[in-house]
Scaffold this active site. Sequence first.
Site, PDB file in Angstrom:
ATOM      1  N   HIS A 163      27.454  43.474  20.350  1.00  0.00           N
ATOM      2  CA  HIS A 163      26.132  43.641  20.942  1.00  0.00           C
ATOM      3  C   HIS A 163      26.109  43.249  22.415  1.00  0.00           C
ATOM      4  O   HIS A 163      25.051  43.304  23.043  1.00  0.00           O
ATOM      5  CB  HIS A 163      25.139  42.772  20.168  1.00  0.00           C
ATOM      6  CG  HIS A 163      25.618  41.348  20.069  1.00  0.00           C
ATOM      7  ND1 HIS A 163      26.675  40.998  19.286  1.00  0.00           N
ATOM      8  CD2 HIS A 163      25.215  40.221  20.685  1.00  0.00           C
ATOM      9  CE1 HIS A 163      26.903  39.700  19.403  1.00  0.00           C
ATOM     10  NE2 HIS A 163      26.035  39.200  20.257  1.00  0.00           N
ATOM     11  N   ASP A 217      23.684  48.076  16.597  1.00  0.00           N
ATOM     12  CA  ASP A 217      24.220  47.513  17.841  1.00  0.00           C
ATOM     13  C   ASP A 217      25.414  48.298  18.380  1.00  0.00           C
ATOM     14  O   ASP A 217      25.721  49.383  17.888  1.00  0.00           O
ATOM     15  CB  ASP A 217      24.615  46.050  17.621  1.00  0.00           C
ATOM     16  CG  ASP A 217      25.839  45.939  16.730  1.00  0.00           C
ATOM     17  OD1 ASP A 217      26.012  46.808  15.858  1.00  0.00           O
ATOM     18  OD2 ASP A 217      26.624  44.989  16.902  1.00  0.00           O
TER      19      ASP A 217
HETATM   20  C1  G16 Z   1      29.578  38.146  15.099  1.00  0.00           C
HETATM   21  C2  G16 Z   1      30.063  37.969  13.696  1.00  0.00           C
HETATM   22  C3  G16 Z   1      28.908  37.608  12.811  1.00  0.00           C
HETATM   23  C4  G16 Z   1      28.210  36.386  13.326  1.00  0.00           C
HETATM   24  C5  G16 Z   1      27.817  36.579  14.758  1.00  0.00           C
HETATM   25  C6  G16 Z   1      27.349  35.256  15.281  1.00  0.00           C
HETATM   26  O1  G16 Z   1      28.702  39.238  15.124  1.00  0.00           O
HETATM   27  O2  G16 Z   1      30.668  39.154  13.240  1.00  0.00           O
HETATM   28  O3  G16 Z   1      29.394  37.420  11.521  1.00  0.00           O
HETATM   29  O4  G16 Z   1      27.053  36.093  12.607  1.00  0.00           O
HETATM   30  O5  G16 Z   1      28.940  36.986  15.510  1.00  0.00           O
HETATM   31  O6  G16 Z   1      27.374  35.222  16.634  1.00  0.00           O
HETATM   32  P1  G16 Z   1      27.225  33.867  17.403  1.00  0.00           P
HETATM   33  O7  G16 Z   1      28.474  33.060  17.195  1.00  0.00           O
HETATM   34  O8  G16 Z   1      27.003  34.322  18.811  1.00  0.00           O
HETATM   35  O9  G16 Z   1      26.011  33.175  16.833  1.00  0.00           O
HETATM   36  P2  G16 Z   1      29.001  40.514  15.997  1.00  0.00           P
HETATM   37  O10 G16 Z   1      27.950  41.514  15.625  1.00  0.00           O
HETATM   38  O11 G16 Z   1      28.906  40.013  17.408  1.00  0.00           O
HETATM   39  O12 G16 Z   1      30.394  40.923  15.638  1.00  0.00           O
END
Ligand code: G16
Length: 544
Positions: free
Chosen positions: A114, A278
Amino acid sequence: MSVITRKTLPFSGQKPGTSGLRKKVTVFQQANYLENFVQSIFDSLEGFAGKTLVLGGDGRFFNREAIQVILRMASANGFGRVLVGQGGILSTPAVSCIIRKHKAFGGIILSASHNPGGPKDDFGIKYNISAGGPAPEKVTEAIYAKSQVISEYRTLDDERPVDIDRLGTIDLGGMTVEVIDPVADYAELMGKLFDFAAIRDLFSSGFRIRFDAMHAVTGPYAKTILEGLLGAVPGSVVHGIPLPDFGGGHPDPNLVHAHDLVAALAAPDAPDMGAASDGDGDRNMIIGRGFYVTPSDSLAVLAANATLAPGYAKGLAGIARSMPTSQAADRVAEALGVPAYETPTGWKFFGNLLDAGRATLCGEESFGTGSNHVREKDGLWAVLLWLNILAKRRQSVEAIVREHWTRFGRNFYSRHDYEGLDSKAAEGVMAHLRQRLPTLAGSQLGGHQVATADDFAYTDPVDGSVSTQQGIRILFSDGSRIVYRLSGTGTEGATLRVYIERFEADPAGHARDTQETLGDLISIARDVAEIVPRTGRDAPTVIT
Ligand code: G16
């Protein structure tokens, strides 16, 4: 064309975070930076000679260049075949689906999820294992360890780019490169899980959806499935063309970054449902007409209604959520008589539970929901399960959520993010909280009784591995919670996340405003952590 070995020196900081290695594009563009990390991945794996690798990304800036580098290195390191998405495009859940369907050795996903894209923004790379999910911590630690001692990498001497825009098969130094349709395998899997005929009926009865692909990877998937296979009116998918800079937007489906969608669903002629995904297609946001569904509530509603979809008709084995996610799903698990699991943040922690058949549905507050159909969270899957439920229940999104609260009670929930903090200040907040832990249990905070306070640790019930320091929890005796953790996905400074939750059983209280209902806990959270004096911030940057 022959294999060559090039000398290199380690880069500090090639440590994968919550989900792979994420850095600025300019960092990845340094000579040998990407090559070092890719070689460190290959050096951490065993037994892939002649096997298949899946490769694709979310189309962000530097995606195409990185794919060419990885193809040459995969060939030089001995892979037999690489399945690459046409144009270099594959969503994260599609990679997981393709790894599983084609029994590949693993996959490499190019995405910073994202985070914004473009020459000055973010890029990322992540390795997924043969089960289709993100590499577990022991693999990511091994990759990091290799990256710190690397001295050479293997590649091909011929740097002419492979044509990844035409479907078909090409030989690259003895390895087969197969350029595949990014959508086909995924769409086929969705057709097996959901009642497409019922959803087609729903659309033909006049139901309208607005799916905002945010100029990220889900555009082609959503167009094929929603408009093509299910008959949503053309134009239902907006911002559907993946762009290297996501059209200048921030491809994060939340109330702040998907403001266009929120406004469209609040308009007098609003469609019946809004959804967004995203950068890499694994997150989702669901909105009804003028009604936002929190990711935690979405997980609970999906779990309570999953048997309406053919893929889940036999019921759920268990429900898993990450620790900061609200406890709404636990109430559903209890009612269904199935186990509820609480894991650290990061989809990789669900992998063992899914592989062992202990959990069927998983979800996170960070706009992630998924099931045992793949080993990643899956944005479009969540939208399709919602559509399947709506097609069967023929009620509005809002009515379904309100009925859910009446039956299970409502977990008021909000996340407050303090982004771009000085890293030392953010670590100071966490250190201060850790130091306060022993005195918090049993104390009163603003009239609320603290039952326990700890630093969350998780022992994986399947393989016994232990993960510590996964977030500070203050648990109150009435079931309310405050949770603090530092984001593991940012690329600049630090982001402090504060999660606040309060349960309300009485339907008379369900219509209240979330921030107001959580008001006293929000003040407690700010004061206990000394956020204002320690960070200089008197308000969060994003509230979801
Ligand atoms: C990633 C992980 C998710 C997690 C998120 C948390 O999401 O794949 O399982 O919940 O990070 O992010 P943070 O550590 O910033 O709170 P994504 O969609 O960025 O791959």
